[in-house]
Scaffold this motif. Structure first.
Motif, PDB file in Angstrom:
ATOM      1  N   ASP A   1       0.874  -1.193   0.046  1.00 36.81           N
ATOM      2  CA  ASP A   1       0.117   0.038  -0.031  1.00 36.81           C
ATOM      3  C   ASP A   1       1.004   1.205   0.247  1.00 36.81           C
ATOM      4  O   ASP A   1       2.115   1.258   0.133  1.00 36.81           O
ATOM      5  N   GLU A   2       0.232   2.271  -0.443  1.00 39.00           N
ATOM      6  CA  GLU A   2       0.976   3.554  -0.390  1.00 39.00           C
ATOM      7  C   GLU A   2       0.550   4.655   0.837  1.00 39.00           C
ATOM      8  O   GLU A   2      -0.677   4.679   1.068  1.00 39.00           O
TER       9      GLU A   2
ATOM     10  N   GLY B   1       4.511  -0.478   3.447  1.00 39.35           N
ATOM     11  CA  GLY B   1       3.950   0.401   2.132  1.00 39.35           C
ATOM     12  C   GLY B   1       5.028   0.895   1.692  1.00 39.35           C
ATOM     13  O   GLY B   1       6.295   0.791   2.035  1.00 39.35           O
ATOM     14  N   ARG B   2       4.736   2.025   0.833  1.00 40.92           N
ATOM     15  CA  ARG B   2       5.519   2.584  -0.089  1.00 40.92           C
ATOM     16  C   ARG B   2       5.244   4.093   0.035  1.00 40.92           C
ATOM     17  O   ARG B   2       4.263   4.520   0.032  1.00 40.92           O
ATOM     18  N   PRO B   3       6.438   4.837   0.533  1.00 37.34           N
ATOM     19  CA  PRO B   3       6.106   6.209   0.751  1.00 37.34           C
ATOM     20  C   PRO B   3       6.137   7.011  -0.569  1.00 37.34           C
ATOM     21  O   PRO B   3       7.044   6.404  -1.682  1.00 37.34           O
TER      22      PRO B   3
ATOM     23  N   THR C   1      -3.096   3.540  -2.422  1.00 40.56           N
ATOM     24  CA  THR C   1      -3.118   4.685  -1.258  1.00 40.56           C
ATOM     25  C   THR C   1      -3.938   4.313  -0.254  1.00 40.56           C
ATOM     26  O   THR C   1      -5.385   4.347  -0.486  1.00 40.56           O
ATOM     27  N   ARG C   2      -3.629   4.248   1.020  1.00 44.12           N
ATOM     28  CA  ARG C   2      -4.475   4.176   2.125  1.00 44.12           C
ATOM     29  C   ARG C   2      -4.226   5.388   3.260  1.00 44.12           C
ATOM     30  O   ARG C   2      -5.099   5.581   3.895  1.00 44.12           O
TER      31      ARG C   2
ATOM     32  N   ASP D   1     -12.827   6.956  -0.677  1.00 42.75           N
ATOM     33  CA  ASP D   1     -13.165   6.571   0.786  1.00 42.75           C
ATOM     34  C   ASP D   1     -12.477   5.574   1.176  1.00 42.75           C
ATOM     35  O   ASP D   1     -12.175   5.265   2.490  1.00 42.75           O
ATOM     36  N   HIS D   2     -11.370   4.966   0.744  1.00 38.28           N
ATOM     37  CA  HIS D   2     -10.501   4.029   1.030  1.00 38.28           C
ATOM     38  C   HIS D   2      -9.058   4.726   1.714  1.00 38.28           C
ATOM     39  O   HIS D   2      -7.965   3.981   2.087  1.00 38.28           O
TER      40      HIS D   2
END
Length: 374
Positions: free
Chosen positions: A115-116, A136-138, A161-162, A191-192
């Motif tokens: 996730d980002e 995750g990925r920055p 993206t979270r 929304d995510h």
């Protein structure tokens, strides 16, 4: 004069007036000492002075009387005090071992491997590390003129993206997004995606009431606001912070709270500073606002520029000089600053704002470092 007559002469003395005179004398002594020391350190962002002695005494007394007891792991008294202060329910607040730990816990709760995490850059160096520790990925988004660009952030947001995380005011640039701008960003996110707003320096901003962004949490259930006692309160060593969300974020807030709570010494210090610390906070805030205006105004006469800061530091760039070079020259002139490379920009330095004597030293050092006339 007898002993009783000696003490009677003080019966009509106003204790508050005495305290003001003592504080003024200490300020003069401190300014004189600061003007005479060979080097001053403006590289860090925590408050350089101790809190009120009663705050320290509260923690010490607790250490003597309750250090063998487990703390209230829910920090009920602190949450009630904060809830009353911010006009929210106590259930909307969690207290943790510093805002940074709560931010990391929120990222771990929200981000899965791959996730980002999107953030403006340069910003607080913890944010990329938070993403990496969660697997995750920055995703860094360059600041526009030192300010976060909501459109650029939204353009970077993807299906993976979270989290979008904002430091507001931003460290190291000092720039600030108003509540209207944060609301527009929060409302446009899918929304995510959760929006995490780190308000470590919010008490120093002079744009709008300090709870303007925090009051948005009820309107945006995926918005969390984080505060700390490490900066203007001067309690960095106690490691204390809190997060505020909407009633709908109860499960997320519960998941980021430390399982066994915050230690008893820290809780005692926080309770006392919430009880008696507001006057000192306002004094420190006013001092920073006044000296910040002085510094930013004086830069017009120097080959140095900075974005408009709303924090207790300024983000400085000298024409034709990289950050490491400027930092080295400033140190030669007796002022230590934070080089910008580790903070995200090699051509800048960050200098903290203290009192008038520190401002004098910084401006004189900048003139010397850049060869400007004084």
């Amino acid at each position: 004069m007898g002993l009783l007559d000696y003490y009677r002469q003080f019966d009509d003395v106003d204790q508050e007036e005495v305290n003001r005179e003592l504080r003024a004398r200490r300020a003069r002594e401190k300014a004189q000492a600061l003007a005479e020391v060979p080097t001053i350190d403006l590289s860090s962002t925590e408050w350089p002075d101790f809190p009120n002695s009663e705050v320290m005494n509260a923690a010490i007394a607790t250490a003597r009387g309750a250090v063998n007891s487990y703390p209230d792991r829910h920090a009920e008294a602190i949450r009630r005090a904060l809830a009353e202060r911010h006009g929210v329910a106590a259930e909307q607040i969690v207290v943790g071992n510093g805002a940074a730990e709560l931010l990391q816990a929120a990222t771990l709760a929200l981000v899965e491997p791959g996730d980002e995490v999107v953030t403006p850059w340069p910003s607080y160096p913890l944010y990329p590390l938070m993403a990496q520790r969660a697997g995750g990925r920055p995703m860094a988004v360059d600041l526009a003129g030192g300010r976060a660009d909501a459109d650029a952030l939204l353009h970077t947001v993807s299906d993976r993206t979270r989290v979008v995380v904002l430091c507001n005011p931003n460290d190291p640039t000092g720039t600030y997004l108003s509540a209207d701008e944060v609301a527009a960003l929060a409302g446009a996110l899918p929304d995510h995606v959760h929006l995490l707003v780190d308000e470590a320096y919010v008490q120093f901003q002079d744009v709008e009431p300090r709870d303007s962004v925090l009051r948005l949490v009820d309107a945006f259930p995926r918005l969390l606001v984080f505060r700390t006692f490490s900066k203007i309160y001067g309690l960095s060593g106690l490691r204390a912070g809190y997060a505020v969300g909407s009633q709908a974020t109860g499960s997320l807030l519960g998941s980021i709270a430390p399982a066994l709570g915050v230690n008893v010494l820290t809780q005692a210090g926080i309770r006392k500073v919430l009880e008696i610390g507001d006057r000192e906070v306002e004094r420190r805030r006013s001092l920073v606002v006044e000296q910040r205006r002085r510094i930013l105004g004086a830069l017009h006469d120097l080959p140095v520029d900075a974005p408009p800061s709303e924090a207790n530091f300024v983000w400085l760039h000298a024409a034709g000089m990289d950050g490491a070079g400027l930092a080295a020259r400033l140190e030669e002139a007796g002022v230590i600053v934070a080089p910008g490379g580790p903070l995200g920009a090699d051509d800048h330095v960050r200098a903290s704002i203290r009192g008038a004597a520190a401002t004098d030293r910084l401006l004189a050092a900048l003139a010397t470092a850049t060869g400007a006339p004084r």
